[in-house]
Design a protein around this motif. Structure first.
Motif: not given
Length: 67
Positions: A46-54
């Motif tokens: 929500p609210q355009g937040r970007e989460h990255r995981q490797t």
């Protein structure tokens, strides 16, 4: 007990608040037979937040069985 089940069902019907924007999987096999799998995931919340995981998994060798 019925109330708990009803609340659980209503919760499951809610729309998801995040979605997977990108998923990339890389598989490498070394000359020695070791296997490396790397997965990169990008999730938009929500609210355009970007989460990255490797995530990286390594196996020491690949075995070929007769069967």
């Amino acid at each position: 007990m019925r109330g708990v089940v009803l609340i659980a069902l209503l919760f499951l019907m809610l729309p998801a608040a995040a979605r997977v924007a990108d998923l990339h999987t890389e598989i490498r096999v070394d000359k020695t037979g070791s296997l490396t799998v790397t997965e990169r995931t990008t999730v938009l919340a929500p609210q355009g937040r970007e989460h990255r995981q490797t995530i990286r998994r390594v196996a020491r060798r690949i075995e070929f069985l007769a069967d």
